[in-house]
Design an enzyme around this catalytic site. Sequence first.
Site, PDB file in Angstrom:
ATOM      1  N   VAL A 120       0.862  -1.183   0.000  1.00  0.00           N
ATOM      2  CA  VAL A 120       0.000   0.000   0.000  1.00  0.00           C
ATOM      3  C   VAL A 120       0.896   1.229   0.000  1.00  0.00           C
ATOM      4  O   VAL A 120       1.606   1.495   0.969  1.00  0.00           O
ATOM      5  CB  VAL A 120      -0.942   0.017   1.224  1.00  0.00           C
ATOM      6  CG1 VAL A 120      -1.848   1.246   1.170  1.00  0.00           C
ATOM      7  CG2 VAL A 120      -1.771  -1.262   1.280  1.00  0.00           C
ATOM      8  N   ASP A 121       0.862   1.968  -1.092  1.00  0.00           N
ATOM      9  CA  ASP A 121       1.745   3.129  -1.257  1.00  0.00           C
ATOM     10  C   ASP A 121       0.888   4.367  -1.511  1.00  0.00           C
ATOM     11  O   ASP A 121       0.448   4.621  -2.628  1.00  0.00           O
ATOM     12  CB  ASP A 121       2.697   2.884  -2.428  1.00  0.00           C
ATOM     13  CG  ASP A 121       3.744   3.992  -2.560  1.00  0.00           C
ATOM     14  OD1 ASP A 121       3.690   4.947  -1.761  1.00  0.00           O
ATOM     15  OD2 ASP A 121       4.605   3.892  -3.448  1.00  0.00           O
TER      16      ASP A 121
END
Length: 680
Positions: free
Chosen positions: A45-46
């Site tokens: 998750v960026d």
Amino acid sequence: MMNHLLLKTQTQTEQVMNVTNPNSIYIKGRLYFKGYKKIELHCFVDTGASLCIASKFVIPEEHWVNAERPIMVKIADGSSITISKVCKDIDLIIVGVIFKIPTVYQQESGIDFIIGNNFCQLYEPFIQFTDRVIFTKNKSYPVHIAKLTRAVRVGTEGFLESMKKRSKTQQPEPVNISTNKIENPLEEIAILSEGRRLSEEKLFITQQRMQKTEELLEKVCSENPLDPNKTKQWMKASIKLSDPSKAIKVKPMKYSPMDREEFDKQIKELLDLKVIKPSKSPHMAPAFLVNNEAENGRGNKRMVVNYKAMNKATVGDAYNLPNKDELLTLIRGKKIFSSFDCKSGFWQVLLDQESRPLTAFTCPQGHYEWNVVPFGLKQAPSIFQRHMDEAFRVFRKFCCVYVDDIVVFSNNEEDHLLHVAMILQKCNQHGIILSKKKAQLFKKKINFLGLEIDEGTHKPQGHILEHINKFPDTLEDKKQLQRFLGILTYASDYIPNLAQMRQPLQAKLKENVPWKWTKEDTLYMQKVKKNLQGFPPLHHPLPEEKLIIETDASDDYWGGMLKAIKINEGTNTELICRYRSGSFKAAERNYHSNDKETLAVINTIKKFSIYLTPVHFLIRTDNTHFKSFVNLNYKGDSKLGRNIRWQAWLSHYSFDVEHIKGTDNHFADFLSREFNKVNS
């Protein structure tokens, strides 16, 4: 997008444990494609990546298409790359929940699947905790997802071939992409503890989440209730005359030069806000300025309109406001609160064109009508409550709304962060505008429904007592007396002997009694006020606590008290939760004393029914007859019809009866005749 280094394969590092960076977010995801086994991935998750990106080795080739418009992306080293392949409408399953992603772009980043900020915004509020993250499905369903402490990449050459159903190709070894190495597994716990600096990390993450909450709050706050950048104008209303042919006119008022000057200022402000406009309506109601204590707190007078005649002539709105006792039962036992106030709530509701002329008013500047629902219309609270219930009903487990007041309540801070974010997101979605200066965030003590709610207790806010003490000892007329008694009634839960306290004053309001205020009345007012120097904080009973009602009756009055048994370290403590009292009706004063005691029990149960249904409770009374009365078998004797009805009514409740000696019934002291006579 972050630049990730690939580590050695698992077979080459059998003695090395790899742990993800504590600030990285890896979660498990799953993809399904026809003809393939389930594909399990460790997704990164960026929030710094604007897009969702996947490797060509984890999504079959037939699902990739050429992008209509290839996009150029700048990566960590400052260079740019062009992405031309895209997969559309893909389902990513996380902890059994399907999250639909409109577009996923193909790029080799060293990670199988990167969940970008577009995903986080689609399923916001997105909240990060130390051990998990939360995405929100359909704006109301929070999905808790555990973070991974170790992550691998499975998408390599030959992986998709091995995942085909009935394929005999061996699956390639996963590649470890965890960024922290621990050479000695025995040191893992110590190094993790030191490396994460858990207390500091928790503080940092809490600050981040608080900042996110503040940002969400800022999105929905404005000093303009019709802020064009924030309102969605979804709240609408219509008002109708009972007799459409009738014009409602009330003659204008006279105004002082100072009032005219104040009207100049306020009418200009209302025109600038676009909540009013010049009118040619046949209807007319007078506007005036109020300067009472409540308005002094705002620092100026406020314009109000006398809609008494219009309210009589229009069709009402029967939508009920929430029962305050029901709202209080929702928040009992909760540890942390936030509250919000809608900015000029009624003004956020637009009136249809046909209704606007009905709101016309006169003032020194001319004739105007409202574009929005004005304060003073009898339908306004019901109209606004209906809209608010429609918006927030899905959150009833942790949110309650009373007209324009919103309260969020939770058991702990982590839940509360999510709950507040969901409420603010809903406000943003519907364009509900809040007041920034009235927002209270993450409090253990709040003001709601005129009460101070603090650590499991509640009492009236301080201004209630101030109003009582500021009333003059000598009253001028029945209206002034009605206002004083109204304040006492508002605080009735906290005054054990209210019925007999107010009776001598109540008697002066009878229609056939001419107004007369005597010296004895002044002394009595002083005595009442002297006995109300403060309100005790009362306990808010928890669902698991056993409840008791204690009752007593005198010739003219009945009284009841709700108590709860709190167990603390093996010790039982009885805590007072509510008081109620009343006077018997004329016919009831002729009842036998046993019947009066029974009626005191029934009246008390009625008052506290919200707490006593459907639980088993204890009735405590010094009346020896009541315990046997409950078990008597009446056979329909018409003379005993009242007792049969009472027995049938009591049978709907589950309780035990405990008899106590009159000398032990301390509640009876509250029913003393102290207030029946001034010189008693």
